[in-house]
Design a protein around this motif. Structure first.
Motif, short mmCIF file in Angstrom:
data_model
loop_
_atom_site.label_atom_id
_atom_site.label_comp_id
_atom_site.label_asym_id
_atom_site.label_seq_id
_atom_site.Cartn_x
_atom_site.Cartn_y
_atom_site.Cartn_z
N UNK A 61 0.81 -1.22 0.00
CA UNK A 61 0.00 0.00 0.00
C UNK A 61 0.84 1.27 0.00
N UNK A 62 1.83 1.31 -0.87
CA UNK A 62 2.50 2.56 -1.21
C UNK A 62 1.86 3.08 -2.49
N UNK A 63 1.67 4.41 -2.55
CA UNK A 63 0.86 5.00 -3.60
C UNK A 63 1.25 4.63 -5.02
N UNK A 64 2.55 4.49 -5.28
CA UNK A 64 2.97 4.21 -6.65
C UNK A 64 2.65 2.78 -7.08
N UNK A 65 1.99 2.03 -6.20
CA UNK A 65 1.60 0.67 -6.54
C UNK A 65 0.09 0.44 -6.48
N UNK A 66 -0.68 1.44 -5.96
CA UNK A 66 -2.13 1.20 -5.94
C UNK A 66 -2.99 2.45 -6.09
N UNK A 67 -2.42 3.62 -6.28
CA UNK A 67 -3.24 4.82 -6.41
C UNK A 67 -4.13 4.81 -7.65
N UNK A 68 -3.88 3.95 -8.59
CA UNK A 68 -4.74 3.84 -9.77
C UNK A 68 -5.89 2.88 -9.61
N UNK A 69 -5.95 2.21 -8.44
CA UNK A 69 -6.94 1.15 -8.27
C UNK A 69 -8.37 1.67 -8.22
N UNK A 70 -8.63 2.72 -7.46
CA UNK A 70 -10.00 3.22 -7.35
C UNK A 70 -10.50 3.73 -8.70
N UNK A 71 -9.64 4.37 -9.46
CA UNK A 71 -10.05 4.85 -10.78
C UNK A 71 -10.36 3.71 -11.73
N UNK A 85 -15.05 -9.02 -9.85
CA UNK A 85 -13.65 -8.59 -9.83
C UNK A 85 -13.06 -8.93 -8.47
N UNK A 86 -11.89 -9.58 -8.49
CA UNK A 86 -11.23 -10.01 -7.26
C UNK A 86 -9.96 -9.19 -7.04
N UNK A 87 -9.82 -8.63 -5.85
CA UNK A 87 -8.65 -7.84 -5.47
C UNK A 87 -7.89 -8.59 -4.39
N UNK A 88 -6.60 -8.82 -4.62
CA UNK A 88 -5.73 -9.48 -3.65
C UNK A 88 -4.70 -8.45 -3.19
N UNK A 89 -4.64 -8.20 -1.89
CA UNK A 89 -3.70 -7.20 -1.40
C UNK A 89 -3.64 -7.18 0.11
N UNK A 90 -2.77 -6.35 0.66
CA UNK A 90 -2.60 -6.29 2.12
C UNK A 90 -3.87 -5.88 2.84
N UNK A 91 -3.98 -6.31 4.08
CA UNK A 91 -5.11 -5.89 4.91
C UNK A 91 -5.16 -4.36 4.94
N UNK A 92 -6.32 -3.81 4.71
CA UNK A 92 -6.49 -2.36 4.63
C UNK A 92 -6.94 -1.92 3.26
N UNK A 93 -6.66 -2.73 2.22
CA UNK A 93 -7.03 -2.32 0.87
C UNK A 93 -8.55 -2.25 0.72
N UNK A 94 -9.28 -3.13 1.39
CA UNK A 94 -10.74 -3.09 1.31
C UNK A 94 -11.27 -1.81 1.94
N UNK A 95 -10.74 -1.44 3.10
CA UNK A 95 -11.19 -0.23 3.78
C UNK A 95 -10.94 1.01 2.93
N UNK A 113 -14.79 -8.44 -4.79
CA UNK A 113 -14.33 -9.33 -3.73
C UNK A 113 -12.90 -8.97 -3.32
N UNK A 114 -12.69 -8.78 -2.04
CA UNK A 114 -11.36 -8.46 -1.52
C UNK A 114 -10.79 -9.69 -0.81
N UNK A 115 -9.56 -10.02 -1.13
CA UNK A 115 -8.85 -11.11 -0.48
C UNK A 115 -7.64 -10.48 0.23
N UNK A 116 -7.81 -10.14 1.50
CA UNK A 116 -6.78 -9.40 2.21
C UNK A 116 -5.73 -10.35 2.78
N UNK A 117 -4.49 -9.92 2.68
CA UNK A 117 -3.35 -10.76 3.03
C UNK A 117 -2.67 -10.22 4.29
#
Length: 301
Positions: A61-71, A85-95, A113-117
């Motif tokens: 969850x550093x911006x240069x790796x996920x700031x384009x996700x919401x768009x 659509x399934x999203x796999x990422x660190x805990x917090x990405x769903x929030x 669907x969020x799959x938090x790691x």
């Protein structure tokens, strides 16, 4: 297996470079790996169909790796998407994502669907009949995972001349492809290897960014076909790499060598440098098979 680099530079986007995002096409599946700012624009530039992306993997969850996700998620909805659509990422990405969707009253037209790691051990996070995806725990300033994509071993290939020679009925073809022997009407057993060829060797791809030099990943990526490893700095900035928990080109090459990787692709370059050719030059002093990622480049294996 085809890899398309949408962006591969560190920190902030520029008019000539984009932050991390890439698309891996493997066994007719398209996986989006990281989603830096501007990813959806890069998807359009590279003529990648939004509708074919059903799984997005976020390393950290550093911006240069996920700031384009919401768009990207929002655009999928504006285009009338109905597929999950399934999203796999660190805990917090769903929030983070659901807060933006809620406050902008922009809920998706499809199921998200969020799959938090959270695990610090490698684990399988996706699997179907043809592909399996595992996490690669990395060493960075925040919780970070790389991802290992592995093809499953396919069916054996039918030796058409041989099955005709033995007068084997078509009803047995699938059994042969599955590796089974065939018993003829007279009781003769035809060994599978006499009427089939070995399947195409399965390919594997490891994405490792962002991370300091971290030998703990070696058992996970051992003998990988293609390794993408961050190389934020050249050797002259080794101290800065250690301070920020990033890697140099030489360190990336050392990991590739010790993992017995077949091919190394470098990326996540710091924008402090004039060009990227020196990254390849330094890495090749350690490991011979080095390619340079760049925005818009693609590689087929």
């Amino acid at each position: 297996m085809k890899l398309t680099i949408l962006g591969c530079y560190a920190a902030t986007p520029r008019t000539i470079t984009n932050p991390t995002a890439q698309v891996l096409e493997i066994k007719n599946r398209l996986f989006l790996i990281d989603c830096g700012e501007g990813t959806q624009v890069q998807l359009r530039k590279n003529k990648i169909k939004f509708s074919k992306i059903n799984h997005i993997f976020i390393s950290h969850l550093h911006g240069d790796h996920f700031f384009g996700l919401i768009g990207t998620i929002s655009t999928f909805a504006l285009l009338g998407r109905t597929t999950d659509l399934h999203i796999y990422g660190p805990k917090g990405v769903k929030e983070i994502i659901t807060l933006q969707l809620r406050l902008s009253n922009s809920w998706t037209t499809y199921d998200l669907f969020f799959h938090e790691l959270e695990s610090n051990e490698s684990q399988i996070i996706f699997e179907d009949s043809k592909v399996v995806v595992k996490t690669i725990p990395l060493k960075h300033r925040v919780y970070t995972n790389g991802f290992l994509f592995e093809e499953k071993l396919g069916e054996r290939k039918l030796n058409v001349d041989a099955v005709q020679q033995y007068h084997i009925h078509t009803a047995y073809y699938q059994k042969i492809k599955n590796g089974g022997d065939v018993t003829l009407e007279d009781g003769t057993v035809i060994e599978n290897k006499k009427v089939s060829f070995d399947p195409i060797p399965p390919l594997s791809y490891a994405f490792c960014s962002d991370t300091a030099y971290h030998e703990a990943i070696l058992p996970i990526i051992k003998n990988v076909d293609v390794l993408y490893h961050e190389a934020t700095f050249l050797q002259s900035e080794e101290a800065l790499a250690q301070k920020t928990l990033h890697s140099t080109a030489i360190e990336a090459a050392t990991i590739a060598l010790k993992a017995n990787a077949k091919q190394l692709i470098l990326g996540h370059y710091s924008t402090r440098y004039e060009g990227i050719e020196r990254f390849k030059e330094e890495a090749k002093t350690i490991f011979p098979n080095v390619l340079l990622a760049d925005d818009g480049s693609s590689f087929e294996f």
